[in-house]
Design a protein around this motif. Structure first.
Motif, PDB file in Angstrom:
ATOM      1  N   THR A 201       0.799  -1.218   0.000  1.00 35.79           N
ATOM      2  CA  THR A 201       0.000   0.000   0.000  1.00 35.79           C
ATOM      3  C   THR A 201       0.839   1.279   0.000  1.00 35.79           C
ATOM      4  N   THR A 202       2.158   1.159   0.087  1.00 35.14           N
ATOM      5  CA  THR A 202       3.030   2.324  -0.081  1.00 35.14           C
ATOM      6  C   THR A 202       4.195   1.921  -0.967  1.00 35.14           C
ATOM      7  N   ASP A 203       4.950   2.934  -1.441  1.00 33.88           N
ATOM      8  CA  ASP A 203       6.135   2.636  -2.236  1.00 33.88           C
ATOM      9  C   ASP A 203       7.367   2.507  -1.347  1.00 33.88           C
TER      10      ASP A 203
ATOM     11  N   GLY B 252       4.000   0.374   4.649  1.00 38.90           N
ATOM     12  CA  GLY B 252       2.617  -0.073   4.519  1.00 38.90           C
ATOM     13  C   GLY B 252       2.441  -1.456   3.962  1.00 38.90           C
TER      14      GLY B 252
ATOM     15  N   ASP C  44      -2.800   4.041   4.765  1.00 39.51           N
ATOM     16  CA  ASP C  44      -2.039   4.065   3.513  1.00 39.51           C
ATOM     17  C   ASP C  44      -2.870   3.355   2.465  1.00 39.51           C
TER      18      ASP C  44
ATOM     19  N   VAL D 108      -3.426   2.265  -1.916  1.00 32.32           N
ATOM     20  CA  VAL D 108      -2.894   2.106  -3.259  1.00 32.32           C
ATOM     21  C   VAL D 108      -4.037   1.691  -4.177  1.00 32.32           C
TER      22      VAL D 108
ATOM     23  N   TYR E 174      -0.083   5.412  -5.394  1.00 35.30           N
ATOM     24  CA  TYR E 174       0.025   5.189  -3.949  1.00 35.30           C
ATOM     25  C   TYR E 174      -0.743   6.228  -3.136  1.00 35.30           C
TER      26      TYR E 174
ATOM     27  N   GLU F 123      -0.691   8.979  -1.594  1.00 33.90           N
ATOM     28  CA  GLU F 123      -0.291   9.740  -0.423  1.00 33.90           C
ATOM     29  C   GLU F 123       0.743  10.782  -0.829  1.00 33.90           C
TER      30      GLU F 123
ATOM     31  N   GLN G 114       4.542  10.125  -2.058  1.00 29.89           N
ATOM     32  CA  GLN G 114       4.649   8.790  -2.623  1.00 29.89           C
ATOM     33  C   GLN G 114       4.373   8.852  -4.118  1.00 29.89           C
TER      34      GLN G 114
END
Length: 356
Positions: A253-255, A259, A309, A311, A337, A339, A342
């Motif tokens: 869910t994050t790069d 997450g 978080d 995606v 992503y 956010e 990100q």
């Protein structure tokens, strides 16, 4: 005595050779190269990549008897060789017993997204458990497995900076594992419709070095899946929810590492991570040579003391079968992503595949 031992060894070798010759070995392979342009908002750059996909493979299906079968498969990754499958399966009449490395019961795929090595929206909406050592029982559409447990967690250090995952060796003092990961699923197929439901549970005890912390880190995930086909058109979807799901399925869910669905150790306390996601995939077969597929996936993770978080990923592809075993899959899509700070990645290109 020595002569007797030599004769016994020779007899065993002859017997083994006869068994090996009796088995039916069907070898296969698949060469896959991806060529994609990626446009990164974070770095404000566009790059092209051309690489051998890690799921390029060579292996064999082995039939020993009507009751006993096996399979092995190796893939290519970073110029090296990785084990994908190695298992044997015994059909004992009322069910089947599988021992080895294979997809676990929660594997109920829907998407055929090819970007990122045939990613299939894995970690971006699809709840994919991967391949793991396991002992699995199958009774028709019911699968039950004891799977190699995961002891990963996210370590938040005293400076409140995110450290790498601690994939702790089970012999170390800070983790104690008493049960394997448990997964169960049931899949029902009726004419042009397939329905599936499943759940997984993983648990280990974290023992902190400070304050004598001793606390269980429990992970669970529940998954539902459905597919329907009407002539040349098909529609599929999947949804899941759970806690600390990184120990059961892939979550990206994050790069960065923050997450990925794992529980976090922060200030010598366990902070749980809630997660949910879904995907929808539609496909249409134009003719025997060309088909179309579009998909959308969404996934969210949220620590108890932090914001969520998220995606999302979507794609459109047009698989082209030039001849049986020769496939080109043009695809365009995006991974967002969602956010601040990100990345948002737009990609376009193709996968090139020859099966042999």
């Amino acid at each position: 005595m020595k002569k007797t031992f030599v004769l016994m060894a020779a007899a065993a070798a002859v017997l083994y050779s006869g068994m090996a010759l009796a088995a039916d070995w069907n070898f296969y392979g698949s060469a896959r190269v991806e060529t994609f342009f990626t446009d990164s908002d974070l770095t404000d750059s566009t790059n092209i990549s051309e690489s051998l996909q890690s799921n390029s493979r060579i292996g064999a299906n082995v039939t020993v008897s009507d009751e006993l079968a096996a399979r092995f498969e190796y893939g290519a990754k970073d110029g090296g060789v990785t084990l994908r499958y190695l298992y044997g399966e015994w059909d004992f009449g009322s069910g089947k017993l599988l021992v080895g490395q294979y997809e676990t019961p929660l594997y109920m795929p829907v998407s055929n997204q090819v970007y990122n090595g045939d990613n299939g929206l894995e970690g971006w909406g699809e709840a994919s458990p991967g391949k793991h050592p396991e002992i699995q029982l199958t009774f028709g559409g019911l699968k039950i497995a004891a799977v190699s447990p995961s002891t990963k967690y996210l370590n938040h250090n005293a400076a409140k900076a995110i450290a790498a995952y601690d994939d702790t060796d089970l012999s170390e003092d800070d983790v104690e594992v008493k049960i394997p990961r448990i997964e169960i699923s049931y899949t029902l197929t009726m004419n042009n419709c397939t329905l599936g439901i499943g759940g997984g549970y993983n648990s280990f005890e974290y023992k902190g070095a400070v304050g004598n912390l001793s606390e269980d880190i429990d992970s669970y995930a529940g998954v539902i899946m459905g597919k329907v086909t009407a002539g040349a058109f098909s529609l599929g979807g999947q949804a899941f929810m759970g806690q600390n799901v990184g120990n059961i399925i892939v979550a990206n869910t994050t790069d960065n590492s923050y997450g990925n669905g794992y529980a976090m150790i922060k200030n010598n306390k366990v902070v749980d991570n809630d997660a949910a996601g879904f995907e929808v995939v539609a496909a249409y077969m134009v003719n025997e040579m060309i088909s179309l597929e579009a998909g959308y996936g969404y996934m969210e993770t949220e620590y108890d003391d932090a914001e969520s978080d998220e995606v999302a990923s979507y794609y459109l592809q047009a698989p082209i079968t030039l001849t049986p075993g020769v496939i080109i899959v043009p695809e365009i899509g995006m991974v967002d992503y969602q956010e601040n700070g990100q990345d948002e990645i737009t990609y376009y290109g193709a996968k090139w595949q020859i099966n042999f």
